[in-house]
Write a protein that holds these residues in place. Structure first.
Motif, PDB file in Angstrom:
ATOM      1  N   GLY A  97      57.456   0.794  65.004  1.00 58.02           N
ATOM      2  CA  GLY A  97      56.164   0.909  65.685  1.00 58.02           C
ATOM      3  C   GLY A  97      55.026   1.218  64.746  1.00 58.02           C
ATOM      4  O   GLY A  97      54.182   2.067  65.054  1.00 58.02           O
ATOM      5  N   ARG A  99      52.278  -0.343  64.035  1.00 58.84           N
ATOM      6  CA  ARG A  99      50.934  -0.549  64.592  1.00 58.84           C
ATOM      7  C   ARG A  99      50.526   0.590  65.518  1.00 58.84           C
ATOM      8  O   ARG A  99      49.338   0.865  65.667  1.00 58.84           O
ATOM      9  CB  ARG A  99      50.862  -1.879  65.341  1.00 58.84           C
ATOM     10  CG  ARG A  99      51.010  -3.116  64.462  1.00 58.84           C
ATOM     11  CD  ARG A  99      50.699  -4.374  65.264  1.00 58.84           C
ATOM     12  NE  ARG A  99      51.050  -5.595  64.557  1.00 58.84           N
ATOM     13  CZ  ARG A  99      50.285  -6.166  63.648  1.00 58.84           C
ATOM     14  NH1 ARG A  99      49.149  -5.614  63.316  1.00 58.84           N
ATOM     15  NH2 ARG A  99      50.666  -7.295  63.050  1.00 58.84           N
ATOM     16  N   ARG A 100      51.495   1.240  66.149  1.00 56.82           N
ATOM     17  CA  ARG A 100      51.168   2.347  67.057  1.00 56.82           C
ATOM     18  C   ARG A 100      50.824   3.624  66.300  1.00 56.82           C
ATOM     19  O   ARG A 100      50.235   4.541  66.882  1.00 56.82           O
ATOM     20  CB  ARG A 100      52.339   2.609  68.012  1.00 56.82           C
ATOM     21  CG  ARG A 100      52.585   1.489  69.005  1.00 56.82           C
ATOM     22  CD  ARG A 100      53.501   1.966  70.138  1.00 56.82           C
ATOM     23  NE  ARG A 100      54.795   2.398  69.642  1.00 56.82           N
ATOM     24  CZ  ARG A 100      55.838   1.585  69.470  1.00 56.82           C
ATOM     25  NH1 ARG A 100      55.723   0.302  69.757  1.00 56.82           N
ATOM     26  NH2 ARG A 100      56.986   2.042  69.019  1.00 56.82           N
ATOM     27  N   LYS A 102      48.562   5.171  64.334  1.00 55.73           N
ATOM     28  CA  LYS A 102      47.187   4.913  63.920  1.00 55.73           C
ATOM     29  C   LYS A 102      46.852   5.508  62.559  1.00 55.73           C
ATOM     30  O   LYS A 102      46.077   4.932  61.788  1.00 55.73           O
ATOM     31  CB  LYS A 102      46.215   5.452  64.975  1.00 55.73           C
ATOM     32  CG  LYS A 102      46.372   4.806  66.342  1.00 55.73           C
ATOM     33  CD  LYS A 102      46.221   3.295  66.258  1.00 55.73           C
ATOM     34  CE  LYS A 102      46.346   2.643  67.621  1.00 55.73           C
ATOM     35  NZ  LYS A 102      46.298   1.170  67.553  1.00 55.73           N
ATOM     36  N   PRO A 181      46.953  -5.058  71.225  1.00 54.08           N
ATOM     37  CA  PRO A 181      47.626  -4.509  70.047  1.00 54.08           C
ATOM     38  C   PRO A 181      47.849  -5.513  68.927  1.00 54.08           C
ATOM     39  O   PRO A 181      47.930  -5.127  67.761  1.00 54.08           O
ATOM     40  CB  PRO A 181      48.968  -4.014  70.623  1.00 54.08           C
ATOM     41  CG  PRO A 181      49.174  -4.812  71.868  1.00 54.08           C
ATOM     42  CD  PRO A 181      47.807  -5.073  72.417  1.00 54.08           C
TER      43      PRO A 181
END
Length: 250
Positions: A97, A99-100, A102, A181
């Motif tokens: 994850g 991309r999640r 930040k 996303p």
């Protein structure tokens, strides 16, 4: 180099690719495998984090799940990076994850998150690691250029920040666009021949289906016109049934 022990094989390959730079005296690479028996391991890691100029992050689901990495290793590295004291270089080693996260995904990774090392052929993964070595060398030999390039990657290359948008419709549309996303699919898809007079139906993102939003046509035209003029969006492209507004890349 920060990594999960589950990904040890990639740590070893990175060391191989960076070994020529060590021989040239360009860098001194540290990871926890260099801590000898009897050393105070935590103090050794803290000292290495304090002197680090470049941080290589081998990102995987195990890396992201590690409490020690999240609580002990990343905070000082990210703090140094924000002040310009270090360069963060993520490498995506397996599906995760990224991309999640930040605080991590704001930094450009060597390879795309959808193309992790684990999914590549041997030759392709070696090419990624060779690219990593080039990035490390550039960051150490030309730190001002690297920081400038990193800033350009992290800052939207638009003529005005979001707060300078004049119309509320433009701000609302931009917020919807940025909620997508997948950066490659960001934009707007206007549905032509909307079923309600005076209303424009559209999809946030460049897509063929999904639940559409609607906005008063006057406000929609005002919003997209401002986003195009401020270079947040490319000029529209008609496909017959839809009109696409592609988001300008960073």
């Amino acid at each position: 180099m920060s990594y999960s022990h589950v990904d040890n094989k990639w740590r070893e390959r990175v060391r191989v690719h960076l070994r020529p730079l060590e021989k040239q005296g360009i860098l001194e690479l540290f990871d926890d495998s260099k801590i000898d028996p009897g050393d105070q391991w935590h103090e050794e890691i803290v000292a290495a984090l304090d002197r680090a100029k470049v941080a290589i992050l081998l990102v995987s689901a195990d890396f992201i799940a590690s409490d020690f990495i999240a609580e002990d290793e990343l905070p000082p590295l990210l703090k140094k990076a924000e002040s310009g004291g270090a360069t963060i270089i993520p490498v995506i080693v397996s599906p995760c994850g990224f991309r999640r996260e930040k605080r991590l995904s704001r930094y450009q990774s060597v390879n795309k998150p959808e193309e992790p090392l684990e999914g590549l052929t041997y030759s392709e993964s070696e090419q990624v690691l060779a690219k990593l070595a080039d990035a490390v060398e550039n960051a150490l030999q030309h730190p001002d250029v690297e920081r400038r390039d990193r800033t350009l990657r992290e800052t939207p290359a638009h003529s005005a920040p979001k707060t300078d948008l004049q119309s509320e419709s433009a701000k609302e549309l931009l917020q919807l666009i940025e909620s997508e996303p997948d950066s490659d699919k960001r934009g707007l898809t206007e549905i032509l021949d909307s079923p309600e007079p005076g209303q424009t139906f559209f999809l946030p993102g460049l897509r063929d289906g999904g639940s559409p939003f609607k906005m008063k046509s006057r406000l929609f035209r005002e919003g997209v016109s401002e986003l195009v003029s401020r270079e947040w969006l490319y000029p529209p492209e008609d496909t017959g049934e839809t009109r696409l507004y592609e988001f300008k890349p960073l």
